[in-house]
Design a protein around this motif. Structure first.
Motif, PDB file in Angstrom:
ATOM      1  N   ILE A   1     -30.785 117.594 -10.422  1.00 18.92           N
ATOM      2  CA  ILE A   1     -31.825 116.736  -9.601  1.00 18.92           C
ATOM      3  C   ILE A   1     -30.815 115.803  -8.882  1.00 18.92           C
ATOM      4  CG2 ILE A   1     -31.774 115.152 -11.600  1.00 18.92           C
ATOM      5  CD1 ILE A   1     -34.542 114.493 -10.708  1.00 18.92           C
ATOM      6  N   GLY A   2     -31.043 115.576  -7.500  1.00 21.59           N
ATOM      7  CA  GLY A   2     -30.403 114.784  -6.738  1.00 21.59           C
ATOM      8  C   GLY A   2     -31.290 114.146  -5.496  1.00 21.59           C
TER       9      GLY A   2
ATOM     10  N   GLY B   1     -39.184 112.268 -14.891  1.00 21.37           N
ATOM     11  CA  GLY B   1     -39.982 111.922 -16.361  1.00 21.37           C
ATOM     12  C   GLY B   1     -40.290 113.040 -17.173  1.00 21.37           C
ATOM     13  N   THR B   2     -39.971 114.057 -16.625  1.00 23.34           N
ATOM     14  CA  THR B   2     -40.168 115.394 -17.384  1.00 23.34           C
ATOM     15  C   THR B   2     -39.128 115.572 -18.623  1.00 23.34           C
ATOM     16  OG1 THR B   2     -40.808 116.821 -15.624  1.00 23.34           O
ATOM     17  CG2 THR B   2     -40.275 118.023 -17.623  1.00 23.34           C
ATOM     18  N   ALA B   3     -39.662 115.878 -19.966  1.00 28.02           N
ATOM     19  CA  ALA B   3     -38.785 115.864 -20.878  1.00 28.02           C
ATOM     20  C   ALA B   3     -37.996 117.274 -20.880  1.00 28.02           C
ATOM     21  CB  ALA B   3     -39.633 116.085 -22.381  1.00 28.02           C
TER      22      ALA B   3
ATOM     23  N   PRO C   1     -32.192 107.236 -13.735  1.00 23.32           N
ATOM     24  CA  PRO C   1     -32.021 106.120 -12.994  1.00 23.32           C
ATOM     25  C   PRO C   1     -31.119 106.251 -11.585  1.00 23.32           C
ATOM     26  CG  PRO C   1     -30.493 105.827 -14.673  1.00 23.32           C
ATOM     27  CD  PRO C   1     -31.281 107.061 -14.892  1.00 23.32           C
ATOM     28  N   GLY C   2     -31.653 105.627 -10.550  1.00 18.16           N
ATOM     29  CA  GLY C   2     -30.846 105.874  -9.199  1.00 18.16           C
ATOM     30  C   GLY C   2     -31.246 106.798  -8.472  1.00 18.16           C
TER      31      GLY C   2
ATOM     32  N   SER D   1     -37.793 113.083  -6.186  1.00 17.88           N
ATOM     33  CA  SER D   1     -36.946 114.076  -6.267  1.00 17.88           C
ATOM     34  C   SER D   1     -37.299 114.895  -7.477  1.00 17.88           C
ATOM     35  CB  SER D   1     -35.413 113.493  -6.584  1.00 17.88           C
ATOM     36  OG  SER D   1     -34.786 113.046  -5.606  1.00 17.88           O
ATOM     37  N   LYS D   2     -37.096 116.255  -7.381  1.00 14.05           N
ATOM     38  CA  LYS D   2     -37.647 117.293  -8.668  1.00 14.05           C
ATOM     39  C   LYS D   2     -36.232 117.811  -9.250  1.00 14.05           C
ATOM     40  CE  LYS D   2     -41.799 116.884  -7.530  1.00 14.05           C
ATOM     41  NZ  LYS D   2     -42.530 117.958  -7.063  1.00 14.05           N
TER      42      LYS D   2
END
Length: 241
Positions: A109-110, A168-170, A176-177, A182-183
Motif C-alpha cells: 500500500i502506498g 482498515g482491512t485485517a 498511519p501516514g 489508498s488500497k
C-alpha cells in the motif's frame, strides 16, 4: 534583442505584436522541464523495493526498501509502519514497486505526492504488474540486482492487479501516514499462494510522471521589460494626441 521606437500610435499594436512574438521565442528557448519531485510513503507485507526509471527499464534507479526479516524497526511487523522517501525522478519516468511475500497474507500500500499538490495512490486503476522470472528473495533476502530488475521491466507484458482491500482491512488495519483512499493491492490474491508467489512481482504506474515547466528568470525579466515599454509608449502616444 533590439526594439524600434514607434512614432505613429496607430502602428503601436503591430510593433507590440512583433515584440511579443520575440519574447515568446525567448521563453521557448529558456523554458525547461524540471525534475519530478516525489514524496513516497509505502509499506508491504512483507517486502518491497522502490524504483523509478523509463518504460523500457533504462535509467532505473533504486530509491529504498523496508526492513529485512519479519519484525518492524520500529513497529511490531515489517509492514506495521511505512517508510517515507523524497526524491527527484525525471520527466517520462515511471514508479516501480518490486514486492514479495514470506507467507500467509500479502499486499502493498502506498501514497505518493506529486508536483503541484497532486497525489497517486495504490489501487487497481493506476498500477499494472508483472510476475518476474526471478525467485522470491525470502524473509532476509536482498532486492535483486538493478540490472536484473531493469531486464525484467524491459521484457514485461503488463497486467492489471486483480485484488485490493481498503485501509482498515485485517490483518493490516490502518497504516498511519497513508491516505484512507489508498488500497492494499496484489496481483492475484491477498492470501499466500505458493505457486504464484515463488517469484517476486513488479508493479508499475500506468502513466508516466510529468513535471510542470516553469519560465526561467531570463524569460520573466524579458516579459517585465516589454510590459514596461508598452506602458511608457502608450502614455507618450496619448500625450502627443
Amino acid at each position: 534583442m533590439s526594439f524600434t521606437l514607434i512614432s505613429n500610435p496607430n502602428s503601436l499594436k503591430l510593433g507590440l505584436t512583433g515584440m511579443l512574438g520575440s519574447v515568446a521565442l525567448l521563453l521557448t528557448g529558456t523554458t525547461s522541464a524540471h525534475a519530478v519531485n516525489i514524496t513516497a510513503t509505502l509499506t508491504a507485507d512483507n517486502h518491497y523495493g522502490l524504483y523509478y526509471g523509463q518504460a523500457d527499464g533504462s535509467g532505473l534507479t533504486f530509491v529504498g526498501r523496508n526492513e529485512k526479516g519479519a519484525s518492524g524497526n520500529p513497529g511490531q511487523f515489517n509492514w506495521s509502519l511505512p517508510e517515507t522517501f523524497n526524491f527527484n525522478a525525471n520527466d517520462g519516468d515511471y514508479l516501480y514497486v518490486l514486492a514479495w511475500d514470506d507467507s500467509i497474507n500479502q499486499a502493498w500500500i502506498g501514497d505518493f505526492t506529486l508536483p503541484g499538490g497532486g497525489s497517486l495512490l495504490s489501487n487497481t486503476s493506476d498500477w499494472v504488474y508483472k510476475i518476474a522470472s526471478g525467485a522470491n528473495p525470502g524473509e532476509s533476502g536482498n532486492v535483486p540486482l538493478l540490472t536484473t530488475v531493469a531486464s525484467e521491466i524491459g521484457s514485461a507484458t503488463w497486467k492489471t492487479p486483480q485484488v485490493s482491500a481498503r485501509q482498515g482491512t485485517a490483518p493490516w488495519g490502518t497504516i498511519p501516514g497513508i491516505s484512507s483512499q489508498s488500497k492494499f493491492i496484489w496481483h492475484d490474491s491477498l492470501g499466500y499462494d505458493s505457486s504464484s508467489d515463488r517469484n517476486y512481482a513488479i508493479f508499475r504506474t500506468k502513466v508516466a510522471l510529468t513535471s510542470v515547466p516553469e519560465p526561467s528568470t531570463l524569460g520573466v525579466i524579458a516579459v517585465a521589460g516589454v510590459m514596461g515599454w508598452m506602458i511608457k509608449r502608450k502614455q507618450k502616444a496619448s500625450q502627443a494626441q
